[in-house]
Design a protein around this motif. Structure first.
Motif, mmCIF file in Angstrom:
data_model
loop_
_atom_site.group_PDB
_atom_site.id
_atom_site.type_symbol
_atom_site.label_atom_id
_atom_site.label_comp_id
_atom_site.label_asym_id
_atom_site.label_seq_id
_atom_site.Cartn_x
_atom_site.Cartn_y
_atom_site.Cartn_z
ATOM 1 N N SER A 17 -12.781 3.842 -1.399
ATOM 2 C CA SER A 17 -13.419 4.750 -0.370
ATOM 3 C C SER A 17 -12.846 5.909 -0.713
ATOM 4 C CB SER A 17 -12.924 4.180 1.180
ATOM 5 O OG SER A 17 -11.586 4.661 1.279
ATOM 6 N N ARG B 247 -5.083 1.670 9.706
ATOM 7 C CA ARG B 247 -6.486 1.194 10.400
ATOM 8 C C ARG B 247 -6.916 0.110 9.536
ATOM 9 N NH1 ARG B 247 -10.296 2.422 14.260
ATOM 10 N NH2 ARG B 247 -8.454 3.068 15.636
ATOM 11 N N PHE B 248 -6.740 0.456 8.077
ATOM 12 C CA PHE B 248 -7.289 -0.352 7.016
ATOM 13 C C PHE B 248 -6.693 -1.803 6.971
ATOM 14 C CE2 PHE B 248 -6.800 -1.572 2.558
ATOM 15 C CZ PHE B 248 -8.005 -2.092 2.279
ATOM 16 N N TYR C 84 -11.363 9.484 1.104
ATOM 17 C CA TYR C 84 -10.715 10.234 2.368
ATOM 18 C C TYR C 84 -10.924 11.763 2.200
ATOM 19 C CZ TYR C 84 -8.137 6.042 4.482
ATOM 20 O OH TYR C 84 -7.771 4.829 5.129
ATOM 21 N N GLN D 295 -8.926 6.013 -1.854
ATOM 22 C CA GLN D 295 -8.105 4.487 -1.661
ATOM 23 C C GLN D 295 -8.360 3.713 -2.601
ATOM 24 O OE1 GLN D 295 -9.495 3.099 2.099
ATOM 25 N NE2 GLN D 295 -7.579 2.758 2.722
ATOM 26 N N ARG E 218 -3.540 5.352 -1.536
ATOM 27 C CA ARG E 218 -4.244 6.403 -1.189
ATOM 28 C C ARG E 218 -3.772 7.708 -2.039
ATOM 29 N NH1 ARG E 218 -3.646 11.439 -0.292
ATOM 30 N NH2 ARG E 218 -1.778 10.806 0.735
ATOM 31 N N TYR F 133 0.928 -1.078 0.090
ATOM 32 C CA TYR F 133 -0.062 0.098 -0.061
ATOM 33 C C TYR F 133 0.900 1.131 0.246
ATOM 34 C CZ TYR F 133 -3.909 3.002 1.979
ATOM 35 O OH TYR F 133 -4.899 3.812 2.096
ATOM 36 N N CYS G 239 -13.790 -2.677 5.055
ATOM 37 C CA CYS G 239 -12.484 -2.349 5.740
ATOM 38 C C CYS G 239 -12.054 -0.930 5.479
ATOM 39 C CB CYS G 239 -11.357 -3.181 6.022
ATOM 40 S SG CYS G 239 -12.015 -4.878 6.533
ATOM 41 N N ALA G 240 -11.997 -0.795 4.130
ATOM 42 C CA ALA G 240 -11.767 0.756 3.388
ATOM 43 C C ALA G 240 -12.805 1.690 4.118
ATOM 44 C CB ALA G 240 -11.755 0.573 2.070
ATOM 45 N N ARG G 241 -14.069 1.510 3.815
ATOM 46 C CA ARG G 241 -15.119 2.328 4.394
ATOM 47 C C ARG G 241 -14.860 2.634 5.907
ATOM 48 N NH1 ARG G 241 -19.617 2.780 0.089
ATOM 49 N NH2 ARG G 241 -18.410 1.921 -1.614
ATOM 50 N N GLU G 242 -14.664 1.786 6.519
ATOM 51 C CA GLU G 242 -14.252 1.922 8.333
ATOM 52 C C GLU G 242 -13.238 2.920 8.315
ATOM 53 O OE1 GLU G 242 -14.946 -1.440 10.655
ATOM 54 O OE2 GLU G 242 -16.545 -2.200 9.340
ATOM 55 N N SER G 243 -12.185 2.348 7.641
ATOM 56 C CA SER G 243 -10.816 3.522 7.954
ATOM 57 C C SER G 243 -11.300 4.697 7.322
ATOM 58 C CB SER G 243 -9.620 2.685 6.911
ATOM 59 O OG SER G 243 -9.704 3.024 5.579
#
Ligand code: GCU
Length: 336
Positions: A151, A56-57, A153, A248, A98, A40, A269-273
Motif C-alpha cells: 500500500s 493498526r495493520f 502511505y 508498506q 514501511r 515489521y 488490511c494494508a490498504r485500510e491501515s
C-alpha cells in the motif's frame, strides 16, 4: 522458517526479532497461538502516523486471521536504517517494513518518477495518481525485486530547513551542506540547486545538524518536529520541492510462504491501515507546524515565483532519471 516447537519460536522472535517464524497449524487451531510471527520495521517514533498505521495493520491482521498471524512492529529504526531494512527484506531476514520511496528507488529505479521534484500540483493531485491506475502500475513495478508492495502511505511535501541562515532564494542554497536520503536523485537535486549534498541515514541527522557537519536538511513538518530537528535548525522554508510517497512492503519470501487467502487479508488490511495513516497525517502536519512555530522557529513561506526558479534549476533531473518514462510523466501531469 518452519519450527516445530512454540517455545523455540517465541525464543527466536524475542532474541533476534527473527523473521517469518512459522509455528505450525496444529498449535494455532488448538490454542490461538499464532501460526506466523512476523516482524515489521518502522524508522519513525511510536506516536508518528506511519507507526500508528503499522500498529493498526497488525491489529487488523490479527483480528481477521483470528490470531493466526501476529505482526511485531518495531519502531524507531531499531531494526536498522531504511537501506539496510530494504536489503533485509530482500533476503527474507525481515518480513515487513514501511519505507520512504527515496531509498527504495535505488533498488527499483522506475520509482524515481514518483519522487520527481515539483511533479504534483498538490497532495490531492498525488493521491489521484497513486489511488488510480498509475499507482497500481507502480505497486507492480516491484515485481522481480524480492519485495512485494502492499500500500501507499502519506509523507506530505518536503521543505528545506537550516541552522544558520534561512533559505529564501535559489542563491541562498549556494554552498549549503544539505543532508539528503541515500538516493541518487536527491543528491543530484541538491547539486542542481547549488548546494552540497550529504547523504546520511535519518537517525544521524539531529547530531549532524547540532555539530555543524551539515548546514541543513529537508523533510516534512512531522519529521522536522518528531525527530527534534527543529531544536537545532531554526529556519524552515516551504520550498515544497517534492512529495515522496511511502510504501508498506513485505518480503517476497514471506509472501511466498503464505496462502492466497492470507495474502488477500494482508493486502486488504494494508490498504485500510493506509487510509488510517492518511487521516492521521493531515492532523499531524498541522500539529507539528503549530508546535514548531510556538517554539519560536522562523518560517519562510516561499512565494510561487521563487518555487518556479527552483523548479527550473532542477528540471534536468527529469531527463537524467526518467527519460524512458516521459509518457508516464505526462499521464501524471494530466491526471485531474
Ligand atoms: C521521512 C520518511 C522516513 C525517511 C525520512 C528521511 O521522515 O518518513 O521514512 O527515513 O524522511 O529523510 O530519511
Amino acid at each position: 522458517m518452519r519450527r516445530g516447537g512454540i517455545a523455540l519460536a517465541a525464543l527466536l522472535c524475542a532474541a533476534a526479532a527473527a523473521s517469518c517464524v512459522h509455528i505450525g497449524d496444529e498449535g494455532a487451531a488448538a490454542s490461538q497461538v499464532p501460526e506466523f510471527v512476523l516482524t515489521y520495521a518502522e524508522n519513525q517514533t511510536d506516536d508518528y502516523p506511519t507507526t500508528q498505521g503499522a500498529y493498526r495493520f497488525a491489529e487488523l491482521v490479527k483480528e481477521r486471521t483470528h490470531g493466526r498471524i501476529h505482526i511485531n512492529v518495531q519502531s524507531g529504526a531499531v531494526l536498522g536504517d531504511e537501506k539496510s531494512v530494504i536489503e533485509q527484506l530482500q533476503f527474507g531476514g525481515l518480513d515487513f517494513a514501511r519505507v520512504s520511496l527515496s531509498p527504495l528507488c535505488e533498488f527499483v529505479p522506475k520509482l524515481n518518477v514518483l519522487q520527481l521534484p515539483y511533479l504534483y500540483r498538490d497532495a490531492d493531485h498525488m493521491w489521484k495518481v497513486l489511488d488510480g491506475e498509475i499507482g497500481e502500475e507502480f505497486l507492480k513495478a516491484l515485481d522481480g525485486s524480492n519485495l512485494v508492495a502492499l500500500s501507499w502511505y502519506d509523507a506530505g511535501a518536503r521543505n528545506f530547513y537550516t541552522a544558520g541562515k534561512q533559505i529564501q532564494t535559489l542563491e541562498d542554497m549556494d554552498g549549503q551542506k544539505i543532508r539528503v536520503q541515500e538516493s541518487g536523485m536527491m543528491i543530484d537535486l541538491i547539486e542542481a540547486l547549488g548546494g552540497i549534498p550529504v547523504p546520511m541515514a535519518y537517525a544521524e541527522v539531529y547530531s549532524a545538524l547540532q555539530t555543524g557537519v551539515i548546514d541543513g536538511a529537508e523533510n516534512n513538518w512531522p519529521s522536522y518536529e518528531s525527530m527534534l530537528h527543529y531544536e537545532v535548525a531554526l529556519y524552515y522554508t516551504t520550498s515544497e520541492h517534492n512529495r515522496v510517497p511511502e510504501m508498506q512492503l513485505i518480503s517476497q519470501s514471506t509472501w511466498n510462504s503464505l496462502s492466497a487467502a492470507d495474502r488477500d487479508i494482508l493486502r486488504e488490511c494494508a490498504r485500510e491501515s493506509a487510509e488510517f495513516e492518511r487521516s492521521l497525517w493531515k492532523q499531524r502536519e498541522k500539529r507539528s507546524k503549530a508546535k514548531v512555530l510556538a517554539a519560536g522557529n522562523q518560517l519562510y513561506e516561499m512565494p510561487a515565483e521563487e518555487r518556479a526558479r527552483f523548479k527550473a534549476a532542477v528540471l534536468p533531473i527529469y531527463e537524467t532519471y526518467c527519460s524512458e518514462y516521459m509518457d508516464l510523466i505526462e499521464r501524471i501531469t494530466n491526471t485531474e
